[in-house]
Design a protein around this motif. Structure first.
Motif: not given
Length: 197
Positions: A48-58, A69-75, A110-114, A118-124
């Motif tokens: 859940i934390a990873e998914q919310l971070a991903f949605e914010k970054a995306q 882009v750095l997305g983060a979510d703390t629960i 945490l999610t990083l999206i570069s 192309i395609p975007q590089k994503i790390l969660m």
């Protein structure tokens, strides 16, 4: 930072996350993602934390080029129950009374999206810290709520503020409880070949 290095963007308005990024000397822009933070309770809390971070970054990455882009979510998780930000003072009281005398987990996704790839590089990734609360009296809780601090914090407390007086011990990353696990983040930045030293 040269023109070939993607700019770092924090997809969060959290003053605590901004402070932590500044603490380690990172230069970054802030673009806030206004996603609907609905929880999928069928997923484990870590996901859940990873998914919310991903949605914010995306949401932010969709409008950025040559960016990291750095997305983060703390629960806050107590016995597999997720405690978000309290709706009001009564909800904060309920949460703090529930955490009293017990050990709970703080999980930051945490999610990083570069967008330079192309395609975007994503790390969660995610980080988990155990936090043990002291036994709280009703007056302890009432006085803390009167400060206003619990009302915009997941789990109704801030370890970096007055809420620290309730914490007996932690096991794991302190900065994770504040909202951004810096050691994990720096490992992820290196994995993305982001040069910041």
């Amino acid at each position: 930072m040269d023109s070939l290095t993607p700019r770092l963007i924090l997809a969060s308005s959290s003053p605590r996350r901004k402070m932590l990024l500044q603490q380690i000397g990172l230069t970054f822009d802030v673009l806030v993602s206004n996603i609907d933070e609905r929880l999928d309770h069928d997923l484990p809390p870590e996901r859940i934390a990873e998914q919310l971070a991903f949605e914010k970054a995306q949401a932010v990455a969709a409008s950025c080029s040559n960016a990291l882009v750095l997305g983060a979510d703390t629960i806050v998780v107590d016995e597999r129950h997720i405690l978000g930000k309290p709706a009001d003072a009564a909800d904060a009281y309920r949460m703090l009374a529930h955490l009293s005398g017990k050990t709970h987990q703080v999980i930051t996704g945490l999610t990083l999206i570069s967008t330079a790839h192309i395609p975007q590089k994503i790390l969660m990734r995610h980080e988990t810290t155990d936090v043990k609360f002291a036994m709280l009296t009703p007056r302890d809780i009432e006085r803390y709520i009167e400060t206003g601090e619990p009302l915009d914090k997941a789990g109704a407390y801030g370890i970096q503020g007055k809420g620290a007086m309730f914490v007996e011990w932690i096991h794991g990353c302190y900065n994770n409880v504040v909202g951004l696990p810096l050691y994990l983040l720096t490992r992820m930045l290196r994995e993305m070949s982001f040069h910041f030293e």
